[in-house]
Design a protein around this motif. Structure first.
Motif, PDB file in Angstrom:
ATOM      1  N   VAL A   1      -9.967   5.828   8.550  1.00 14.48           N
ATOM      2  CA  VAL A   1      -9.235   5.524   7.320  1.00 14.48           C
ATOM      3  C   VAL A   1     -10.128   5.760   6.109  1.00 14.48           C
ATOM      4  O   VAL A   1     -11.281   5.331   6.082  1.00 14.48           O
ATOM      5  CB  VAL A   1      -8.742   4.062   7.323  1.00 14.48           C
TER       6      VAL A   1
ATOM      7  N   ARG B   1       2.445   5.148   2.521  1.00 11.00           N
ATOM      8  CA  ARG B   1       2.761   4.212   1.445  1.00 11.00           C
ATOM      9  C   ARG B   1       3.993   4.689   0.680  1.00 11.00           C
ATOM     10  O   ARG B   1       4.188   5.894   0.478  1.00 11.00           O
ATOM     11  CB  ARG B   1       1.588   4.065   0.473  1.00 11.00           C
TER      12      ARG B   1
ATOM     13  N   THR C   1      -5.122   8.388   4.951  1.00 10.27           N
ATOM     14  CA  THR C   1      -5.585   8.268   3.571  1.00 10.27           C
ATOM     15  C   THR C   1      -4.576   7.457   2.766  1.00 10.27           C
ATOM     16  O   THR C   1      -3.370   7.575   2.968  1.00 10.27           O
ATOM     17  CB  THR C   1      -5.754   9.642   2.902  1.00 10.27           C
ATOM     18  N   GLN C   2      -5.090   6.648   1.850  1.00  3.38           N
ATOM     19  CA  GLN C   2      -4.226   5.933   0.912  1.00  3.38           C
ATOM     20  C   GLN C   2      -5.021   5.669  -0.354  1.00  3.38           C
ATOM     21  O   GLN C   2      -6.252   5.551  -0.306  1.00  3.38           O
ATOM     22  CB  GLN C   2      -3.704   4.633   1.506  1.00  3.38           C
TER      23      GLN C   2
ATOM     24  N   CYS D   1      -0.282   9.691   5.062  1.00  2.00           N
ATOM     25  CA  CYS D   1      -0.175   8.538   4.164  1.00  2.00           C
ATOM     26  C   CYS D   1       1.225   7.962   4.336  1.00  2.00           C
ATOM     27  O   CYS D   1       2.213   8.712   4.271  1.00  2.00           O
ATOM     28  CB  CYS D   1      -0.411   8.937   2.707  1.00  2.00           C
TER      29      CYS D   1
ATOM     30  N   VAL E   1      -8.034  -4.856   0.432  1.00  2.00           N
ATOM     31  CA  VAL E   1      -8.371  -3.827   1.422  1.00  2.00           C
ATOM     32  C   VAL E   1      -9.741  -4.106   2.048  1.00  2.00           C
ATOM     33  O   VAL E   1      -9.946  -3.918   3.252  1.00  2.00           O
ATOM     34  CB  VAL E   1      -8.329  -2.420   0.793  1.00  2.00           C
TER      35      VAL E   1
ATOM     36  N   SER F   1      -9.692   4.896   2.047  1.00  2.00           N
ATOM     37  CA  SER F   1      -8.837   4.152   1.130  1.00  2.00           C
ATOM     38  C   SER F   1      -9.567   3.860  -0.169  1.00  2.00           C
ATOM     39  O   SER F   1     -10.805   3.817  -0.206  1.00  2.00           O
ATOM     40  CB  SER F   1      -8.409   2.825   1.770  1.00  2.00           C
TER      41      SER F   1
ATOM     42  N   VAL G   1      -2.759   0.114   7.138  1.00  7.19           N
ATOM     43  CA  VAL G   1      -4.151   0.265   7.573  1.00  7.19           C
ATOM     44  C   VAL G   1      -4.317  -0.274   9.000  1.00  7.19           C
ATOM     45  O   VAL G   1      -4.993   0.344   9.833  1.00  7.19           O
ATOM     46  CB  VAL G   1      -5.103  -0.442   6.590  1.00  7.19           C
TER      47      VAL G   1
ATOM     48  N   ASP H   1      -3.396  -3.722  -4.212  1.00  3.38           N
ATOM     49  CA  ASP H   1      -2.991  -3.913  -2.819  1.00  3.38           C
ATOM     50  C   ASP H   1      -3.429  -5.286  -2.349  1.00  3.38           C
ATOM     51  O   ASP H   1      -4.244  -5.956  -2.986  1.00  3.38           O
ATOM     52  CB  ASP H   1      -3.580  -2.830  -1.918  1.00  3.38           C
TER      53      ASP H   1
END
Length: 381
Positions: free
Chosen positions: A287, A192, A265-266, A190, A295, A289, A277, A271
């Motif tokens: 991915v 972020r 992963t997030q 991740c 997204v 999410s 991504v 967002d």
């Protein structure tokens, strides 16, 4: 004899410097790299966070005083730099950042008679625009164009009667090496930042569930922010093994973390169009999410990746486990996601920005032409 090309449009890109690592500063630098040597555009960055000379630069370490000192250097910088360009391209976030960064650039540009594009990036737009009459007025009546990176934001702005064009974020595929994950290992990543809206705590909770089923699983967290101490404490409270906090990583080094992991992963609660991504897509990572904001404009569930409800760590863990149980499905998602990246490569995005710059410059000329011409009264004889 062929006609020579017209002189390049001179663009001031008003944005945070790379001292403030984030999606906007990274995106601006990628744009500047793309424009370098281009005969159509001559771009330069005007930082919203100029550093005063010594010894005054030490004042930047003091909260609140930092804002005052930055503004005292930022406004004169705007007057010096914006008078030298044809179009001002101001990146924008929301809330107080809107007032402190793009708004001064808009004011100075208008005082100097320069057209302005507001490049609005905030996933918090619904709340920000509902609360801020200033932002709504500026975006409706002052700037020459609003540009957003996603259909999600364009639709949000439309609910406030604000017109906007969509120009997506860009990614340099040369920076990231695509690798098919075969075998697919429980190596999670991740990238972020550690701020509340990115909800990295949910990723940790999901990882606790994953590690209960896959004791050799690892999680690498790339970033920093106000929640860093709390996230370290959370990892300790969950008694997690194999969690690595890397701290801040320069954009030029980020690809090695994508290369070393297998699943991205997030879990953001808010967002817009996350570059992370796109970077995962470019690296060949499946991915998982949360399904929030813009997204879904990047990732189709079950085709380019997997989506779960906001703050649902159980669902996130279940989807990661689904990938680990079916590696061929994971590889098909990654392959499909990689094919979507053509829309974000620089030649495509370049044309969209060139159109936006020319449109803004033309819009300014039309405004000036529409103004009534006043003549001084003649002197009586």
């Amino acid at each position: 004899m062929q006609d020579s090309l017209p002189p390049p449009l001179r663009i001031a890109v008003v944005v945070a410097s790379l001292r403030i690592l984030g999606g906007q500063s990274v995106q601006a630098q990628r744009m500047l790299d793309g424009w370098r040597g281009d005969p159509r555009v001559e771009a330069r960055i005007v930082p919203i966070d100029p550093v005063p000379p010594a010894p005054l630069h030490r004042l930047l370490r003091i909260k609140y005083l930092r804002t005052i000192v930055t503004q005292l250097w930022y406004w004169p910088l705007l007057f010096r730099e914006l008078r030298r360009v044809d179009v001002v391209h101001a990146f924008s976030a929301s809330y107080s950042s809107f007032l402190l960064a793009p708004l001064p650039a808009v004011i100075v540009a208008k005082l100097l008679g320069k057209p302005v594009i507001l490049n609005y990036h905030s996933g918090e737009a619904p709340d920000h625009l509902r609360r801020s009459a200033i932002a709504r007025f500026v975006m409706r009546h002052v700037v020459d164009a609003n540009v957003v990176p996603s259909m999600f934001l364009r639709d949000v702005l439309a609910t406030f009667d604000i017109d906007a064009e969509v120009v997506p974020n860009t990614i340099d595929l040369r920076q990231f090496a695509y690798r098919s994950r075969n075998p697919l290992r429980p190596r999670l990543l991740c990238t972020r930042n550690f701020e509340p809206l990115y909800n990295v705590s949910c990723v940790l909770r999901a990882f606790a569930r994953i590690q209960a089923r896959h004791p050799d699983a690892t999680l690498t967290l790339v970033g920093s922010g106000s929640q860093e101490a709390a996230l370290h404490a959370k990892a300790a409270a969950l008694q997690l093994d194999n969690v690595m906090f890397t701290g801040r990583v320069a954009p030029s080094d980020i690809q090695r973390y994508y290369s070393g992991a297998d699943i991205y992963t997030q879990a953001p609660s808010i967002d817009n169009m996350p570059l992370s991504v796109l970077e995962a897509f470019a690296s060949g990572m499946p991915v998982v999410s949360t399904d929030v904001g813009g997204v879904t404009s990047l990732l189709r569930h079950g085709t380019d990746g997997l989506l779960v409800a906001d703050n649902d760590d159980a669902a996130m863990a279940a989807q990661v486990s689904r990938l680990l149980a079916d590696p061929s499905f994971a590889r098909s998602l990654a392959g499909s996601a990689h094919h979507t990246l053509a829309a974000y490569e620089w030649p495509v995005v370049r044309e969209a920005w060139l159109h936006a710059y020319r449109h803004a410059a033309g819009h300014r000329r039309k405004r000036l032409a529409a103004q009534p011409v006043t003549t001084a009264p003649s002197n009586p004889t």
